[in-house]
Design a protein around this motif. Structure first.
Motif, PDB file in Angstrom:
ATOM      1  N   LYS A   1       0.847  -1.189   0.000  1.00 45.00           N
ATOM      2  CA  LYS A   1       0.000   0.000   0.000  1.00 45.00           C
ATOM      3  C   LYS A   1       0.884   1.241   0.000  1.00 45.00           C
ATOM      4  O   LYS A   1       1.648   1.464   0.942  1.00 45.00           O
ATOM      5  CB  LYS A   1      -0.926   0.016   1.217  1.00 45.00           C
ATOM      6  N   ALA A   2       0.788   1.993  -1.070  1.00 48.51           N
ATOM      7  CA  ALA A   2       1.568   3.224  -1.178  1.00 48.51           C
ATOM      8  C   ALA A   2       0.962   4.294  -0.288  1.00 48.51           C
ATOM      9  O   ALA A   2      -0.262   4.436  -0.215  1.00 48.51           O
ATOM     10  CB  ALA A   2       1.591   3.694  -2.629  1.00 48.51           C
ATOM     11  N   VAL A   3       1.829   5.047   0.382  1.00 46.27           N
ATOM     12  CA  VAL A   3       1.353   6.084   1.289  1.00 46.27           C
ATOM     13  C   VAL A   3       2.318   7.261   1.268  1.00 46.27           C
ATOM     14  O   VAL A   3       3.526   7.087   1.099  1.00 46.27           O
ATOM     15  CB  VAL A   3       1.198   5.512   2.726  1.00 46.27           C
ATOM     16  N   ASN A   4       1.773   8.454   1.424  1.00 44.15           N
ATOM     17  CA  ASN A   4       2.582   9.650   1.621  1.00 44.15           C
ATOM     18  C   ASN A   4       2.342  10.119   3.049  1.00 44.15           C
ATOM     19  O   ASN A   4       1.288  10.693   3.342  1.00 44.15           O
ATOM     20  CB  ASN A   4       2.207  10.749   0.633  1.00 44.15           C
TER      21      ASN A   4
ATOM     22  N   THR B   1       1.044  13.696   3.781  1.00 47.53           N
ATOM     23  CA  THR B   1      -0.271  14.177   3.355  1.00 47.53           C
ATOM     24  C   THR B   1      -1.423  13.252   3.726  1.00 47.53           C
ATOM     25  O   THR B   1      -2.582  13.630   3.553  1.00 47.53           O
ATOM     26  CB  THR B   1      -0.290  14.392   1.837  1.00 47.53           C
ATOM     27  N   ASP B   2      -1.127  12.043   4.185  1.00 48.38           N
ATOM     28  CA  ASP B   2      -2.183  11.079   4.501  1.00 48.38           C
ATOM     29  C   ASP B   2      -2.450  11.080   6.004  1.00 48.38           C
ATOM     30  O   ASP B   2      -1.682  10.507   6.776  1.00 48.38           O
ATOM     31  CB  ASP B   2      -1.761   9.681   4.042  1.00 48.38           C
ATOM     32  N   PRO B   3      -3.545  11.707   6.471  1.00 47.08           N
ATOM     33  CA  PRO B   3      -3.799  11.791   7.907  1.00 47.08           C
ATOM     34  C   PRO B   3      -4.081  10.445   8.552  1.00 47.08           C
ATOM     35  O   PRO B   3      -3.837  10.254   9.755  1.00 47.08           O
ATOM     36  CB  PRO B   3      -5.025  12.716   7.993  1.00 47.08           C
TER      37      PRO B   3
ATOM     38  N   TYR C   1      -2.541   7.677   8.028  1.00 47.01           N
ATOM     39  CA  TYR C   1      -1.332   6.871   8.262  1.00 47.01           C
ATOM     40  C   TYR C   1      -0.844   7.002   9.702  1.00 47.01           C
ATOM     41  O   TYR C   1      -0.241   6.067  10.244  1.00 47.01           O
ATOM     42  CB  TYR C   1      -0.229   7.277   7.284  1.00 47.01           C
ATOM     43  N   GLU C   2      -1.102   8.121  10.330  1.00 48.31           N
ATOM     44  CA  GLU C   2      -0.673   8.320  11.720  1.00 48.31           C
ATOM     45  C   GLU C   2      -1.319   7.298  12.652  1.00 48.31           C
ATOM     46  O   GLU C   2      -0.760   6.966  13.697  1.00 48.31           O
ATOM     47  CB  GLU C   2      -1.014   9.739  12.173  1.00 48.31           C
ATOM     48  N   LYS C   3      -2.483   6.769  12.282  1.00 48.94           N
ATOM     49  CA  LYS C   3      -3.140   5.746  13.099  1.00 48.94           C
ATOM     50  C   LYS C   3      -2.353   4.438  13.052  1.00 48.94           C
ATOM     51  O   LYS C   3      -2.399   3.638  13.985  1.00 48.94           O
ATOM     52  CB  LYS C   3      -4.560   5.512  12.601  1.00 48.94           C
ATOM     53  N   ILE C   4      -1.654   4.219  11.947  1.00 52.33           N
ATOM     54  CA  ILE C   4      -0.842   3.005  11.797  1.00 52.33           C
ATOM     55  C   ILE C   4       0.521   3.200  12.437  1.00 52.33           C
ATOM     56  O   ILE C   4       1.015   2.335  13.159  1.00 52.33           O
ATOM     57  CB  ILE C   4      -0.700   2.652  10.304  1.00 52.33           C
ATOM     58  N   ASN C   5       1.140   4.343  12.172  1.00 48.27           N
ATOM     59  CA  ASN C   5       2.466   4.627  12.719  1.00 48.27           C
ATOM     60  C   ASN C   5       2.483   6.052  13.260  1.00 48.27           C
ATOM     61  O   ASN C   5       2.603   7.007  12.491  1.00 48.27           O
ATOM     62  CB  ASN C   5       3.538   4.453  11.635  1.00 48.27           C
ATOM     63  N   PRO C   6       2.355   6.213  14.571  1.00 41.60           N
ATOM     64  CA  PRO C   6       2.246   7.558  15.160  1.00 41.60           C
ATOM     65  C   PRO C   6       3.407   8.489  14.831  1.00 41.60           C
ATOM     66  O   PRO C   6       3.242   9.703  14.804  1.00 41.60           O
ATOM     67  CB  PRO C   6       2.168   7.274  16.663  1.00 41.60           C
ATOM     68  N   ILE C   7       4.589   7.932  14.559  1.00 38.24           N
ATOM     69  CA  ILE C   7       5.724   8.789  14.219  1.00 38.24           C
ATOM     70  C   ILE C   7       5.679   9.221  12.759  1.00 38.24           C
ATOM     71  O   ILE C   7       6.438  10.094  12.338  1.00 38.24           O
ATOM     72  CB  ILE C   7       7.064   8.090  14.565  1.00 38.24           C
ATOM     73  N   LYS C   8       4.792   8.570  11.971  1.00 37.31           N
ATOM     74  CA  LYS C   8       4.510   8.959  10.585  1.00 37.31           C
ATOM     75  C   LYS C   8       5.708   8.789   9.649  1.00 37.31           C
ATOM     76  O   LYS C   8       5.850   9.520   8.679  1.00 37.31           O
ATOM     77  CB  LYS C   8       3.980  10.391  10.522  1.00 37.31           C
ATOM     78  N   TYR C   9       6.561   7.812   9.939  1.00 39.59           N
ATOM     79  CA  TYR C   9       7.638   7.464   9.016  1.00 39.59           C
ATOM     80  C   TYR C   9       7.231   6.208   8.254  1.00 39.59           C
ATOM     81  O   TYR C   9       6.366   5.444   8.681  1.00 39.59           O
ATOM     82  CB  TYR C   9       8.946   7.202   9.762  1.00 39.59           C
ATOM     83  N   ILE C  10       7.862   5.989   7.138  1.00 39.29           N
ATOM     84  CA  ILE C  10       7.675   4.754   6.392  1.00 39.29           C
ATOM     85  C   ILE C  10       9.015   4.014   6.338  1.00 39.29           C
ATOM     86  O   ILE C  10      10.069   4.648   6.422  1.00 39.29           O
ATOM     87  CB  ILE C  10       7.135   5.022   4.963  1.00 39.29           C
TER      88      ILE C  10
END
Length: 212
Positions: free
Chosen positions: A34-37, A40-42, A44-53
């Motif tokens: 699953k591609a994610v930015n 810009t994708d609010p 994604y923070e629910k999956i990874n609170p630090i918002k890194y990939i």
């Protein structure tokens, strides 16, 4: 009952995501991408609170950080082991991987982020990135001085190779690095490009890569 595929959240251009794709491919894991930015994708923070990939979702287990993910895969999927059995080779392998993930990639990020945020010009950004790549590559060349094996710590692909390949690819294709200054790494890059698991993981082969 069929087990759900693990889900890898990443981005085509991310070298951290690139590492995990290689590891998944080497181990023959059937996964969903699953591609994610994260900028810009609010959600994604629910999956990874630090918002890194990247992040890996395996059933009800969520894991982020490429090194942690790859070591988890190493334990869960014993096929194609990524760690040498010899303790000295294992230590060298880990050292190479850690130079990439601790002393090159995060520091070069200062230049990339500075450009995105308008604090650095494109020339200044590139200079920062090249400085940190050069420092790390010179250190790895010294560690591998005299290396005559096919890959960095032997004739089988190991963890260090999984980390080196994306960094070398980015150095060549994004950051204008002259790889002739690093002959061992240049030779390793050629060897990696012959491996189907590495080829499939290349940024340009991902579904979210820009069309040619």
């Amino acid at each position: 009952m069929a087990t759900a595929k693990p889900i890898l959240y990443g981005a085509w251009i991310s070298s951290c995501s690139h590492r995990v794709r290689i590891a998944l491919n080497l181990k023959g894991v059937d996964y969903e991408y699953k591609a994610v930015n994260p900028r810009t994708d609010p959600d994604y923070e629910k999956i990874n609170p630090i918002k890194y990939i990247p992040a890996l979702v395996d059933g009800d287990f969520v894991l982020s950080d490429s090194l942690a993910i790859i070591l988890y895969l190493e334990d869960k999927y014993p096929q194609h082991p990524l760690m040498p059995k010899d303790i000295k080779m294992k230590a060298l392998d880990l050292q190479i991987a850690n130079i990439v993930c601790s002393s090159i990639q995060p520091l070069q990020g200062y230049g990339v982020i500075g450009l995105h945020e308008g604090r650095l010009s494109s020339d200044e950004s590139l200079e920062v990135v090249q400085r940190y790549i050069d420092k790390g590559f010179r250190a790895i060349e010294k560690l591998l001085d005299g290396c005559d094996s096919k890959y960095c710590v032997g004739d089988e692909v190991h963890l260090g190779d999984v980390f080196l390949a994306p960094q070398i690819h980015a150095a060549i294709n994004r950051f204008q690095i002259d790889m002739t200054k690093y002959p061992i790494l240049w030779r390793l890059h050629d060897a990696y490009m012959e491996i189907p698991a590495f080829q499939a993981a290349l940024p340009q082969n991902q579904q979210d890569a820009p069309s040619a």
